[in-house]
Design a protein around this motif. Sequence first.
Motif, PDB file in Angstrom:
ATOM      1  N   ALA B   2       0.700  -1.208  -0.044  1.00 19.51           N
ATOM      2  CA  ALA B   2      -0.197  -0.118  -0.063  1.00 19.51           C
ATOM      3  C   ALA B   2       0.930   1.395   0.029  1.00 19.51           C
ATOM      4  O   ALA B   2       1.724   1.490   1.122  1.00 19.51           O
ATOM      5  N   GLN B  41      -4.416   4.198   0.623  1.00 18.63           N
ATOM      6  CA  GLN B  41      -3.847   3.858   1.852  1.00 18.63           C
ATOM      7  C   GLN B  41      -2.301   4.437   1.790  1.00 18.63           C
ATOM      8  O   GLN B  41      -1.570   4.230   1.074  1.00 18.63           O
ATOM      9  N   SER B  44       2.034   1.468   5.908  1.00 17.79           N
ATOM     10  CA  SER B  44       1.717   1.069   7.397  1.00 17.79           C
ATOM     11  C   SER B  44       2.581   1.862   8.344  1.00 17.79           C
ATOM     12  O   SER B  44       3.753   2.049   7.789  1.00 17.79           O
ATOM     13  N   GLU B  45       2.536   1.686   9.616  1.00 20.58           N
ATOM     14  CA  GLU B  45       3.628   2.197  10.546  1.00 20.58           C
ATOM     15  C   GLU B  45       4.644   1.280  10.324  1.00 20.58           C
ATOM     16  O   GLU B  45       5.836   1.822  10.549  1.00 20.58           O
ATOM     17  N   GLN B  47       5.942  -0.309   7.883  1.00 25.81           N
ATOM     18  CA  GLN B  47       6.504  -0.040   6.573  1.00 25.81           C
ATOM     19  C   GLN B  47       7.419   1.087   6.677  1.00 25.81           C
ATOM     20  O   GLN B  47       8.545   1.569   6.507  1.00 25.81           O
ATOM     21  N   THR B  72      -5.471  13.219   6.516  1.00 26.52           N
ATOM     22  CA  THR B  72      -5.995  11.901   6.326  1.00 26.52           C
ATOM     23  C   THR B  72      -6.881  11.455   7.633  1.00 26.52           C
ATOM     24  O   THR B  72      -7.102  12.039   8.372  1.00 26.52           O
ATOM     25  N   THR B  74      -7.843   7.927   9.880  1.00 26.34           N
ATOM     26  CA  THR B  74      -7.122   6.757  10.372  1.00 26.34           C
ATOM     27  C   THR B  74      -8.221   5.739  10.739  1.00 26.34           C
ATOM     28  O   THR B  74      -9.252   6.321  11.307  1.00 26.34           O
ATOM     29  N   ARG B  78      -7.357  -1.062   9.965  1.00 23.60           N
ATOM     30  CA  ARG B  78      -7.294  -1.190   8.384  1.00 23.60           C
ATOM     31  C   ARG B  78      -6.037  -0.480   8.096  1.00 23.60           C
ATOM     32  O   ARG B  78      -5.258  -1.063   7.210  1.00 23.60           O
ATOM     33  N   GLY B  79      -6.042   0.877   8.587  1.00 24.10           N
ATOM     34  CA  GLY B  79      -4.857   1.674   8.008  1.00 24.10           C
ATOM     35  C   GLY B  79      -5.269   3.238   8.033  1.00 24.10           C
ATOM     36  O   GLY B  79      -6.239   3.579   8.356  1.00 24.10           O
ATOM     37  N   VAL B  80      -4.141   4.106   7.312  1.00 25.02           N
ATOM     38  CA  VAL B  80      -4.315   5.298   7.157  1.00 25.02           C
ATOM     39  C   VAL B  80      -4.428   5.627   5.626  1.00 25.02           C
ATOM     40  O   VAL B  80      -4.097   5.271   5.040  1.00 25.02           O
ATOM     41  N   TYR B  81      -5.500   6.665   5.578  1.00 28.10           N
ATOM     42  CA  TYR B  81      -5.947   6.794   4.282  1.00 28.10           C
ATOM     43  C   TYR B  81      -5.975   8.319   3.868  1.00 28.10           C
ATOM     44  O   TYR B  81      -6.180   9.118   4.884  1.00 28.10           O
TER      45      TYR B  81
END
Lengths: 263, 263
Positions: B2, B41, B44-45, B47, B72, B74, B78-81
Amino acid sequence: MAGDGVLTQMIDPASDRAVYKQIADHLRDAIARARLHEGEQLPSETQLMAHYGVARMTIRNALRVLQDEGLTNTEHGRGVYVRARPPVRRLASDRFAQRHRKEGKAAFSAEAAQIGARPEVDMLTVIESRPPAEVADRLGLADDTEVVVRSRRYLLDGKPVETAVSYIPADLARETPIAELNPGPGGIYARLEEQGHTLARFTEDVTARMPTPEEAKLLSLRPGVPVFRLVRTAYDVGGRGVEVCDTVMAADAYQLSYELPAH
Amino acid sequence: MAGDGVLTQMIDPASDRAVYKQIADHLRDAIARARLHEGEQLPSETQLMAHYGVARMTIRNALRVLQDEGLTNTEHGRGVYVRARPPVRRLASDRFAQRHRKEGKAAFSAEAAQIGARPEVDMLTVIESRPPAEVADRLGLADDTEVVVRSRRYLLDGKPVETAVSYIPADLARETPIAELNPGPGGIYARLEEQGHTLARFTEDVTARMPTPEEAKLLSLRPGVPVFRLVRTAYDVGGRGVEVCDTVMAADAYQLSYELPAH
DNA sequence: GAGTGGTCTAGACCACCAC
DNA sequence: TGGTGGTCTAGACCACTCT
């Protein structure tokens, strides 16, 4: 100790609510009930850690919540303080009325005089360029028509309160005082009227959002303070758009007032 | 992975700028340049930690900056978008014009129809009580005069967009449809006019600030979104204040438009 | 120098979501 | 079940402010 009178409640370990949120709730409540009044210092992180028996990060998370809500004001090396609301400037809907221009005052200095503050303008630039699409649209111009762009920052008693960028079609402004750094008494609206563009009406489009880092810097904004963005379009009696002014203001320092017709 | 296309820049260890701010700058830049587009997305943290070689807290601080700027969104688990801007509703200054009432529509449902959304009202309550000082002032009443208080929440297509509390002097509202849950076609302004209180003008006072936790919940606000507070006062042809309406709206969903006279 | 907040590390366990 | 973000600990060093 600073604000230690508020250290009365304890964490409820049985609660589902996160510890940092409970602590934030306690402090918010203390502010709401004026046990912590405006300008007063909150207990330091060290004191809060000792009182609640939690790690520093937990305290910092709690303090961040209040900061994000705009309730506090953190000063590095000094402490965290209950934010004192700045005096609110009320912008009335008649602030561009002709009578003000006739008195030789631009809107901003007229306002400043009213509240007894010293008006100032800095970072003034005047250039000629192509307008952003949004501006071209409002002025009824093609994208590639040149406009005079006046950018400046307004200050009251030395404190920045507002940035503004005006766009005037180049055929109205070129080789007139409007393209000079100092447009003369009454401001650019007075100059436009002298040239036969008698102003008929303005529209203002108001939005609010969090500031960009640049805006935060330019306006000395504290965290948790949103900005108003106000885009004003001036129309002459012929219905032509003669100026677009894009301003950004600290929202905690302004109240915008408007009159609406009922008919 | 992502959004891993944005993991190109590295920290400058020589820079004075805090590491988390540098990382926030990189990500903000990626959003601004649409290398990360709306709804996409973010890495991730995990990554981000691996890429920049920093601790998780540093990454989280960077992500918090973007969150606070409203860039953004959160989602736990799921993630941050990259936040997709909601469709903006434009509130024109003629939205309380009589012609709308004559068509039997309250302002909100007229608006909703215009944009093809399904209007809804919930959490409606009507009580009688004493007005807040600010309201009493606007209505020209003594603090201890009773008013009818109508509270409600407006929804569009099931999503809450606005809360509103109206205050009407009890002598105008008592034993009329205004004190009923459903005031009938055209809303309470139509009822006031039927009773001889022809409306002459409205004033609107607009402020913006960060929401309280209650407001954030009621309006399903995401972090970093300020609210508009709009206090409208309705005056009848006799100059009497006949209603004060105190509304709170998500600022990212509205643009307020006004007309100002130039004379 | 003592006290404040600012930044950062290196872990841990948990809750939520998608597969 | 594995990956995501949410919370929390227990330290460390730094920058800033006041005295």
